[in-house]
Design an enzyme around this catalytic site. Structure first.
Site, PDB file in Angstrom:
ATOM      1  N   HIS A 139       0.839  -1.195   0.000  1.00 41.64           N
ATOM      2  CA  HIS A 139       0.000   0.000   0.000  1.00 41.64           C
ATOM      3  C   HIS A 139       0.873   1.243   0.000  1.00 41.64           C
ATOM      4  CE1 HIS A 139      -3.345  -2.453   0.118  1.00 41.64           C
ATOM      5  NE2 HIS A 139      -3.855  -2.224   1.298  1.00 41.64           N
ATOM      6  N   LYS A 573     -13.344   6.152   6.820  1.00 45.28           N
ATOM      7  CA  LYS A 573     -13.604   7.240   5.866  1.00 45.28           C
ATOM      8  C   LYS A 573     -15.103   7.478   5.722  1.00 45.28           C
ATOM      9  CE  LYS A 573     -12.522   8.495   1.073  1.00 45.28           C
ATOM     10  NZ  LYS A 573     -13.671   8.102   0.264  1.00 45.28           N
TER      11      LYS A 573
END
Length: 910
Positions: A139, A573
């Protein structure tokens, strides 16, 4: 002086030393003018923090040429890299002191188990099921290049040597440090191009290679020794600690991870993995010089050597006479040659030629087991537990492949491939793509139970569906070529229903990976639950999967183990940190209950990021904060980006981190089988958490709901500029669009750069205030004192709040944000003040980190270097945007250097 103060003073001394050496490097490499300018910028930034205004600093930076600006950015970045390394060294030293005084984390765990007779019984029953598996991902959060990391590791090694050496040796060591600092300065921090997945795999191998040499065998040996004292015996072939990887297998949102790349990465891993085992075998050849004229040899060992001589006559001719009375050396020489032959065979893509080589790592372990049992039966117990046991543990834990590869793909491409296949057949009406979830589930369940192939020789898919199916075909080829341990799990991202998993299983059947009628399941399947809706439906989804007869057969064939992955990033999020963490906690309870009801072992895979907003924080605390009964031995967790270098760059620190995590997994498995809390009290606390979570989420969502927030986010952070930083092969967005299309990592990364760090705390204050006003203040205080989950959550938020700096954030807003959007900053500032106030009320502190004065001092020192580079970034962002995002290359480079430097200074990106 206390020991704690001495350690703190030693850290400050090493940081001063590295700062002085860096200053000398700046003068030597660029000139005295750069050193003086760095000190001037630092002084003005310090005065600005003291309230003297920042006008002089802004004026100075506006007047500095671009080349000089680059030198400034590089200077502060280099300082942070050096300071981080010093802190890592001293963190490891602090662990050593704690181990000397209190015992290691593994020893402390073993003592707690010993104090509970029932836990001892449970440990003996589950000992071989205990497994910690860190999974390294690619990532995009590691900003440092491998060239930089290798220099920093050398700095760490020299600091460790210096800390043990007498003062008379310091000048020579300082000379070596100065050389490395010069090399660090002369090494470009920025990648010229995005790394490929194969290059990312090389970075993972960089860490795994180091861990395999001494760290992992040491940790496992200490673990085995402690457990043996409790009557729990682990053979050398056990794997309480092994590693996984996503690099080359994570297709979700990364078009660069193709089936061909997956196979290339696996080839690279096997070449490195067998090279590692060859090095370990050389140690056995050197060490085990036991003579048959002094110690006996088992009949099995003698028979094995006779078979080896027939299979490998060249080795027998070369070493048979020299090692005629050293049977273990001779046997190890045969092992070494088989490993060499295996390495060559895998590289050439040939089929196994037993007995001249090994078909898989189990065959190697069988050979080593013969040696081990012979030594154990002939007064060689200590010898067997030395280099040979280390080789066996390394082979069992790392195999030929270094790390087990997981394959991950989004749910939707599986349905697209199914639709394409069924369109070719023309037999499904209405078409597959028009079916709702219930209808798709019903169809896929029937299809999985049927014996017919969907895709005959004449059925050829095209485009993305063809690539999706090719991924399964590549998995079959890899398993055929490398053996059953190379790939274990297929992870379905964004799983929203049973059909999302079943579609992947049916495609796996088409590739020959699954056949429920013959009892074939070469890989397992794991739903990845990422949003709040899916987390709340976790129990229902797992129950539905396990009720499906065909899928239940797949799980049964896989040893009745069902893996479920929990995603921290998207849930955060979507709904804020409080609700994300709470829903994940409750989902674990639901999954536990369903798995127990169906008689399967639940293996949770925690998709944790580096920052608290993405599930980060101390691993030991996170493991122990899980609900009771969730851990039954195995656990997986992702290690991402900068977390990998922070935890594993220095061997001594890696050793401590792995000990802490393995101890926590073991303790949770055997000591946390039942609730630590009375169920009535837990129900009361659950209700309080529900109220807290609802109010916190409402506050967070009210911020996200404002239509002008994307503009504020874009203007007050470098989110649009992050795409210029070549830190990973995966694109930062799932698709073109606004905030909703942005991946969670850049969402966190950007807020962190401007020191607002919204994902790590926003809404917590409103949630706590609402719960307090509803009469739960005492309950919240009790929860902090008595509930591991809540205390860990609050402590992690406190750490984030200590890194928020609204004074610095205000500079971004003032210089870069349209005044029409300044009300967002006022809203953020008010929520921050409320969060700090409410958190201190619960913890009983007068200030953040009051109970960690050493850390408070460290952060203050960091700010003196972090503030200047933040001011630099504001200045450069203003210039960048004035040029419409298409400025000269020097401005681009300078801006990216500040992003790199702030990430290093905060030790967090995404």
């Amino acid at each position: 002086m206390t020991e704690e103060f001495d350690g703190d003073a030693a850290l400050r001394g090493d940081i001063r030393l590295l700062g002085r050496l860096l200053g000398e490097t700046l003068t030597r490499q660029v000139g005295r003018e750069l050193f003086d300018r760095v000190e001037r910028v630092r002084d003005l930034a310090r005065k600005g923090r003291e309230g003297a205004g920042t006008e002089d600093l802004t004026e100075l930076l506006d007047d500095v040429g671009m080349e000089a600006t680059i030198w400034l950015a590089r200077s502060f970045s280099a300082y942070f890299h050096l300071a981080n390394t010093a802190e890592q060294v001293h963190r490891a030293a602090a662990y050593d002191r704690a181990r000397a005084e209190q015992g290691s984390a593994i020893q402390q765990m073993a003592q707690r188990v010993a104090d509970d007779p029932d836990a001892v019984v449970e440990l003996r029953r589950r000992v071989e099921a205990i497994e910690l598996r860190p999974v390294f991902t690619a990532h995009p959060t590691e900003v440092a290049r491998r060239s930089v990391l290798s220099k920093l590791r050398r700095v760490g090694e020299l600091l460790e040597v210096r800390g043990r050496a007498p003062a008379v040796d310091h000048p020579a060591i300082d000379r070596q440090l100065a050389e490395v600092v010069d090399l660090l300065w002369q090494t470009d921090e920025l990648r010229r191009e995005r790394p490929t997945p194969v290059e990312e795999a090389g970075t993972v191998a960089f860490y795994l290679n180091d861990l395999s040499h001494s760290v992992v065998p040491d940790v496992v040996e200490r673990f085995v020794t402690q457990l043996r004292a409790l009557g729990a015996h682990l053979p050398p072939t056990a794997t309480p600690l092994r590693f996984g990887t996503w690099v080359g297998g994570d297709r979700d949102g990364n078009p660069h991870v193709t089936p061909e790349v997956t196979l290339e990465v696996l080839a690279q891993q096997h070449d490195l993995g067998i090279g590692l085992l060859l090095a370990c075998t050389d140690e056995v050849v050197t060490d085990i010089s036991t003579s048959s004229s002094i110690a006996g040899v088992s009949q099995a060992m003698s028979d094995s050597l006779a078979r080896d001589a027939d299979a490998l006559p060249d080795v027998a001719a070369r070493w048979g006479r020299l090692n005629a009375e050293e049977p273990y050396r001779l046997k190890a020489s045969f092992v070494r040659q088989r490993l060499r032959n295996t390495r060559a065979r895998l590289a050439e893509g040939l089929t196994p030629r037993w007995p001249a080589e090994y078909p898989d790592v189990d065959a190697l372990l069988s050979d080593l087991e013969v040696m081990y049992r012979s030594l154990m039966a002939n007064r060689g117990q200590l010898v067997a537990e030395g280099a040979l046991a280390r080789l066996m543990r390394t082979a069992a834990g790392f195999g030929f492949h270094l790390a087990t590869l997981d394959i991950r793909e989004d749910a939707e491409p599986h349905h697209a491939a199914m639709a394409a296949a069924l369109d070719r057949l023309g037999e499904l009406s209405p078409p597959y793509e028009t079916l709702d979830r219930v209808e798709r589930t019903r169809f896929l369940s029937r299809e999985l139970e049927s014996r017919r192939p969907l895709l005959g020789p004449a059925c050829v898919l095209e485009g993305r569906p063809a690539t999706t199916l090719a991924t399964f075909t590549a998995m079959r080829r890899a398993l055929d070529h490398y053996g059953p341990k190379v790939i274990e799990t297929y992870i379905v991202s964004m799983t929203k229903g049973i059909d999302d998993v079943l579609a992947a299983v049916v495609l796996a059947r088409e590739a020959g990976l699954v056949d429920v009628h013959s009892g074939l399941a070469r890989v397992g399947f794991a739903p990845l639950l990422e949003t709040v809706g899916e987390l709340r439906a976790a129990g229902e989804l797992l129950d539905g999967l396990l009720r499906d007869p065909a899928y239940r057969t797949v799980v049964r064939v896989r040893g009745d183990v069902q893996e479920v992955m929990l995603g921290y990033s998207d849930s955060n999020k979507e709904s804020g940190i409080t609700t994300s963490q709470w829903e994940i906690h409750k989902a674990q309870r639901a999954l536990r209950d369903v798995a127990q009801r169906h008689g399967v072992l639940l293996r949770l895979f925690h998709g944790r990021g580096g920052t608290v907003g993405r599930g980060g924080g101390p691993t030991h605390d996170a493991v122990l904060a899980q609900p009771f009964g969730v851990l039954e031995g195995p656990m997986k967790l992702t290690e991402q980006g900068e977390v990998i270098s922070d935890k594993y760059l220095l061997p001594n620190l890696a050793r401590h981190n792995l000990e802490l995590a393995l101890a926590a997994v073991s303790e949770a498995t055997v000591l946390h089988r039942t609730s630590r809390l009375d169920f009535d009290l837990l129900a009361e606390w659950d209700a309080t958490m529900d109220d807290f979570s609802d109010a916190a989420s409402a506050s967070y969502l009210s911020l996200l709901a404002q239509p002008e927030l994307p503009e504020y986010f874009r203007d007050s952070t470098p989110v649009e500029e992050l795409g210029e930083l070549n830190i990973a092969s995966r694109p930062p967005r799932r698709r073109p669009g606004g905030i909703e299309s942005l991946r969670a990592i850049p969402w966190v990364f950007a807020w962190t750069q401007s020191r607002q760090i919204i994902p790590g705390w926003f809404g917590v204050g409103s949630g706590l205030a609402a719960a307090r006003e509803a009469g739960h203040e005492k309950t919240l205080i009790d929860m902090f004192g008595g509930w591991h989950f809540f205390r860990t959550f609050i402590s992690n938020v406190e750490m984030v709040l200590s890194k928020v700096d609204l004074g610095i954030a205000g500079r971004y807003v003032e210089r870069l944000v349209n005044p029409r959007q300044h009300h967002f900053f006022e809203l953020i500032s008010a929520e921050y003040e409320l969060t700090v106030t409410e958190l201190l009320r619960i913890t009983g502190q007068r200030s953040l980190l009051e109970r960690q004065p050493g850390l408070t001092r460290t952060l203050a020192v960091r700010n003196s270097y972090l503030d200047p580079i933040s001011h630099l970034q504001v200045n450069l962002l203003a210039r960048w945007r004035q040029h419409g995002g298409h400025p000269d290359p020097l401005l681009r480079r300078a801006l990216l250097l500040t992003i790199n430097g702030i990430a290093a200074g905060l030790r967090n990106t995404g």
